[in-house]
Design an enzyme around this catalytic site. Structure first.
Site, PDB file in Angstrom:
ATOM      1  N   ASP A 119       0.850  -1.191   0.000  1.00  0.00           N
ATOM      2  CA  ASP A 119       0.000   0.000   0.000  1.00  0.00           C
ATOM      3  C   ASP A 119       0.889   1.246   0.000  1.00  0.00           C
ATOM      4  OD1 ASP A 119      -1.890   2.006   0.546  1.00  0.00           O
ATOM      5  OD2 ASP A 119      -3.120   0.632   1.732  1.00  0.00           O
ATOM      6  N   SER A 151      -5.180  -4.388   1.128  1.00  0.00           N
ATOM      7  CA  SER A 151      -3.997  -4.298   2.005  1.00  0.00           C
ATOM      8  C   SER A 151      -4.357  -4.353   3.485  1.00  0.00           C
ATOM      9  CB  SER A 151      -3.205  -3.017   1.705  1.00  0.00           C
ATOM     10  OG  SER A 151      -4.001  -1.876   1.935  1.00  0.00           O
ATOM     11  N   HIS A 175      -0.425   4.498  -0.105  1.00  0.00           N
ATOM     12  CA  HIS A 175      -1.159   5.691   0.317  1.00  0.00           C
ATOM     13  C   HIS A 175      -0.539   6.251   1.596  1.00  0.00           C
ATOM     14  CE1 HIS A 175      -4.083   3.546  -2.238  1.00  0.00           C
ATOM     15  NE2 HIS A 175      -4.495   4.763  -2.567  1.00  0.00           N
TER      16      HIS A 175
HETATM   17  C1  B12 Z   1      -5.011   9.900  -3.017  1.00  0.00           C
HETATM   18  C2  B12 Z   1      -5.294   8.481  -3.448  1.00  0.00           C
HETATM   19  C3  B12 Z   1      -4.271   7.814  -4.152  1.00  0.00           C
HETATM   20  C4  B12 Z   1      -2.905   8.405  -4.409  1.00  0.00           C
HETATM   21  C5  B12 Z   1      -2.045   8.239  -3.135  1.00  0.00           C
HETATM   22  C6  B12 Z   1      -0.979   9.323  -3.038  1.00  0.00           C
HETATM   23  C7  B12 Z   1      -0.241   9.331  -1.732  1.00  0.00           C
HETATM   24  N1  B12 Z   1       0.973   9.799  -1.820  1.00  0.00           N
HETATM   25  O1  B12 Z   1      -0.746   8.954  -0.682  1.00  0.00           O
HETATM   26  C8  B12 Z   1      -2.388   7.528  -5.590  1.00  0.00           C
HETATM   27  C9  B12 Z   1      -2.772   8.207  -6.883  1.00  0.00           C
HETATM   28  C10 B12 Z   1      -0.898   7.211  -5.636  1.00  0.00           C
HETATM   29  C11 B12 Z   1      -3.252   6.293  -5.423  1.00  0.00           C
HETATM   30  C12 B12 Z   1      -2.920   5.064  -5.952  1.00  0.00           C
HETATM   31  C13 B12 Z   1      -3.778   3.979  -5.934  1.00  0.00           C
HETATM   32  N2  B12 Z   1      -5.036   3.937  -5.458  1.00  0.00           N
HETATM   33 CO1  B12 Z   1      -5.796   5.319  -4.351  1.00  0.00          CO
HETATM   34  N3  B12 Z   1      -6.825   6.643  -3.512  1.00  0.00           N
HETATM   35  C14 B12 Z   1      -6.538   7.853  -3.140  1.00  0.00           C
HETATM   36  C15 B12 Z   1      -7.793   8.481  -2.491  1.00  0.00           C
HETATM   37  C16 B12 Z   1      -8.499   9.329  -3.536  1.00  0.00           C
HETATM   38  C17 B12 Z   1      -7.585   9.349  -1.279  1.00  0.00           C
HETATM   39  C18 B12 Z   1      -6.800   8.731  -0.130  1.00  0.00           C
HETATM   40  C19 B12 Z   1      -6.427   9.855   0.793  1.00  0.00           C
HETATM   41  O2  B12 Z   1      -5.311  10.366   0.756  1.00  0.00           O
HETATM   42  N4  B12 Z   1      -7.420  10.330   1.595  1.00  0.00           N
HETATM   43  C20 B12 Z   1      -7.267  11.510   2.465  1.00  0.00           C
HETATM   44  C21 B12 Z   1      -6.694  11.118   3.802  1.00  0.00           C
HETATM   45  C22 B12 Z   1      -6.495  12.359   4.648  1.00  0.00           C
HETATM   46  O3  B12 Z   1      -7.641  10.278   4.441  1.00  0.00           O
HETATM   47  P1  B12 Z   1      -7.234   8.835   5.043  1.00  0.00           P
HETATM   48  O4  B12 Z   1      -6.109   8.272   4.298  1.00  0.00           O
HETATM   49  O5  B12 Z   1      -8.467   8.061   5.220  1.00  0.00           O
HETATM   50  O6  B12 Z   1      -6.629   9.216   6.485  1.00  0.00           O
HETATM   51  C23 B12 Z   1      -7.382   9.730   7.584  1.00  0.00           C
HETATM   52  C24 B12 Z   1      -8.018   8.646   8.454  1.00  0.00           C
HETATM   53  O7  B12 Z   1      -8.336   7.463   7.782  1.00  0.00           O
HETATM   54  C25 B12 Z   1      -7.068   8.457   9.595  1.00  0.00           C
HETATM   55  N5  B12 Z   1      -5.918   7.532   9.445  1.00  0.00           N
HETATM   56  C26 B12 Z   1      -5.189   7.235   8.362  1.00  0.00           C
HETATM   57  N6  B12 Z   1      -4.186   6.411   8.676  1.00  0.00           N
HETATM   58  C27 B12 Z   1      -4.268   6.181   9.993  1.00  0.00           C
HETATM   59  C28 B12 Z   1      -3.481   5.391  10.830  1.00  0.00           C
HETATM   60  C29 B12 Z   1      -3.798   5.315  12.178  1.00  0.00           C
HETATM   61  C30 B12 Z   1      -2.950   4.457  13.066  1.00  0.00           C
HETATM   62  C31 B12 Z   1      -4.938   5.990  12.690  1.00  0.00           C
HETATM   63  C32 B12 Z   1      -5.306   5.861  14.124  1.00  0.00           C
HETATM   64  C33 B12 Z   1      -5.717   6.780  11.844  1.00  0.00           C
HETATM   65  C34 B12 Z   1      -5.382   6.883  10.514  1.00  0.00           C
HETATM   66  O8  B12 Z   1      -6.577   9.771   9.778  1.00  0.00           O
HETATM   67  C35 B12 Z   1      -6.344  10.361   8.490  1.00  0.00           C
HETATM   68  C36 B12 Z   1      -6.419  11.858   8.607  1.00  0.00           C
HETATM   69  O9  B12 Z   1      -7.731  12.347   8.777  1.00  0.00           O
HETATM   70  C37 B12 Z   1      -8.600   7.185  -2.096  1.00  0.00           C
HETATM   71  C38 B12 Z   1     -10.108   7.358  -1.930  1.00  0.00           C
HETATM   72  C39 B12 Z   1     -10.571   7.185  -0.497  1.00  0.00           C
HETATM   73  N7  B12 Z   1     -11.842   7.283  -0.310  1.00  0.00           N
HETATM   74  O10 B12 Z   1      -9.842   6.922   0.424  1.00  0.00           O
HETATM   75  C40 B12 Z   1      -8.193   6.244  -3.235  1.00  0.00           C
HETATM   76  C41 B12 Z   1      -8.270   4.737  -3.019  1.00  0.00           C
HETATM   77  C42 B12 Z   1      -7.805   4.357  -1.630  1.00  0.00           C
HETATM   78  N8  B12 Z   1      -7.323   4.238  -4.011  1.00  0.00           N
HETATM   79  C43 B12 Z   1      -7.724   3.144  -4.595  1.00  0.00           C
HETATM   80  C44 B12 Z   1      -6.980   2.425  -5.589  1.00  0.00           C
HETATM   81  C45 B12 Z   1      -7.692   1.257  -6.232  1.00  0.00           C
HETATM   82  C46 B12 Z   1      -5.676   2.807  -5.920  1.00  0.00           C
HETATM   83  C47 B12 Z   1      -4.745   2.089  -6.906  1.00  0.00           C
HETATM   84  C48 B12 Z   1      -4.745   0.544  -6.840  1.00  0.00           C
HETATM   85  C49 B12 Z   1      -5.116   2.619  -8.296  1.00  0.00           C
HETATM   86  C50 B12 Z   1      -4.402   1.925  -9.468  1.00  0.00           C
HETATM   87  N9  B12 Z   1      -5.215   1.314 -10.296  1.00  0.00           N
HETATM   88  O11 B12 Z   1      -3.200   1.962  -9.558  1.00  0.00           O
HETATM   89  C51 B12 Z   1      -3.368   2.655  -6.476  1.00  0.00           C
HETATM   90  C52 B12 Z   1      -2.770   1.838  -5.308  1.00  0.00           C
HETATM   91  C53 B12 Z   1      -1.375   1.500  -5.420  1.00  0.00           C
HETATM   92  C54 B12 Z   1      -0.885   0.829  -4.134  1.00  0.00           C
HETATM   93  N10 B12 Z   1      -0.260  -0.335  -4.246  1.00  0.00           N
HETATM   94  O12 B12 Z   1      -1.054   1.310  -3.036  1.00  0.00           O
HETATM   95  C55 B12 Z   1      -9.071   2.688  -4.070  1.00  0.00           C
HETATM   96  C56 B12 Z   1      -8.957   1.470  -3.142  1.00  0.00           C
HETATM   97  C57 B12 Z   1     -10.072   0.462  -3.361  1.00  0.00           C
HETATM   98  C58 B12 Z   1      -9.925  -0.714  -2.444  1.00  0.00           C
HETATM   99  N11 B12 Z   1      -9.531  -1.837  -2.965  1.00  0.00           N
HETATM  100  O13 B12 Z   1     -10.181  -0.644  -1.289  1.00  0.00           O
HETATM  101  C59 B12 Z   1      -9.630   4.008  -3.423  1.00  0.00           C
HETATM  102  C60 B12 Z   1     -10.586   3.767  -2.242  1.00  0.00           C
HETATM  103  C61 B12 Z   1     -10.353   4.789  -4.555  1.00  0.00           C
HETATM  104  C62 B12 Z   1     -11.640   4.152  -5.001  1.00  0.00           C
HETATM  105  N12 B12 Z   1     -12.777   4.714  -4.601  1.00  0.00           N
HETATM  106  O14 B12 Z   1     -11.628   3.173  -5.691  1.00  0.00           O
HETATM  107  N13 B12 Z   1      -4.377   6.560  -4.684  1.00  0.00           N
END
Ligand code: B12
Length: 218
Positions: free
Chosen positions: A104, A157, A106
């Protein structure tokens, strides 16, 4: 960049000014949010990127746009970081090892969690993305960390989190370190099922959880 109803921009007038998400019901200014509520900048920042994620999932946006949005977000968070007040409570010196699980890449949410934990006085060792369970556990032991925080953003993941807890149990270190899990697909129920010490839906929640686990004052 504009995505549907959202205008997710980083305004730069020579220097950075703000990250503004333009929602249907008005502008959400990250800088305003930060000044009104120091230490809580995860409220406005993720709003735009979540919308992007929903649209990507629905097939309305494609990978280049996803990458573009992520880069915008990363650049903005990097600029905002120095403006987040640093931890004032010098009594808190608890160590946290943080990583995104193997397979993963992200990292935006994890980085927000790292920033907020640091701002709250925790000593955060951020291992980055795509980290094998064994490497995370090894690091936690080396650093004598009290908390291990793992992030996973994909259903594919997420099982790595369970794997980490199982490996920790086999190695006999599970009783020493608290394991917290997070990322958009992680629910309270999942966190419980895999035997973690909890989860939080955002970075502020992650701080509250960490403080609770180490018995630190909020
Ligand atoms: C940005 C993004 C990307 C970027 C990531 C860039 C980067 N440097 O991080 C890029 C373009 C690289 C990317 C790639 C891919 N992505 Co992407 N991505 C996203 C997206 C749009 C947003 C994620 C994000 O940053 N959210 C904003 C942050 C702030 O929120 P968050 O991560 O949830 O974190 C918050 C909380 O969850 C919590 N939190 C997070 N971590 C932790 C840890 C702890 C311990 C705690 C307590 C709390 C906590 O606090 C955070 C702050 O508020 C999501 C959509 C989504 N709904 O999540 C898809 C998503 C996750 N991606 C997806 C996919 C499919 C991919 C790819 C496979 C696409 C592809 N065909 O290549 C690849 C994955 C490659 C890999 N091996 O990982 C899918 C996953 C589907 C699934 N199977 O579950 C999603 C859900 C999109 C979708 N709707 O289909 N992605």
């Amino acid at each position: 960049m504009t995505v549907g109803k959202w205008n997710f921009t980083i305004d730069r007038g020579g220097t950075f000014t703000d990250i503004v998400a333009l929602s249907p019901d008005g502008r959400i200014s990250t800088r305003k949010l930060l000044s009104e509520n120091p230490g809580r900048y995860d409220g406005a920042v993720p709003a735009g990127i979540r919308e992007v994620g929903v649209k990507f999932g629905a097939g309305e946006l494609f990978l280049p746009e996803l990458v573009m949005a992520a880069e915008t977000m990363r650049a903005g968070v990097a600029v905002l970081e120095p403006h987040v007040p640093k931890g004032s409570d010098t009594r808190v010196t608890h160590k946290v090892v943080l990583a995104t699980v193997q397979d993963d890449i992200h990292e935006i949410g994890k980085n927000l969690v790292a920033t907020m934990l640091t701002a709250s006085g925790f000593d955060v060792i951020d291992m980055g993305v795509n980290q094998p369970s064994e490497a995370i556990l090894k690091k936690a032991r080396e650093e004598k960390a009290e908390i291990i925080g793992v992030s996973a953003l994909m259903t594919t993941s997420m099982p790595r989190m369970k794997e980490l807890i199982t490996v920790a149990q086999t190695q006999g270190v599970r009783s020493k370190e608290k394991v917290v899990v997070g990322g958009a697909p992680v629910t309270e129920q999942y966190a419980k099922e895999i035997g973690s010490d909890g989860t939080a839906g955002d970075a502020s929640g992650a701080v509250r959880l960490a403080q609770k686990l180490v018995g630190a004052k909020p």
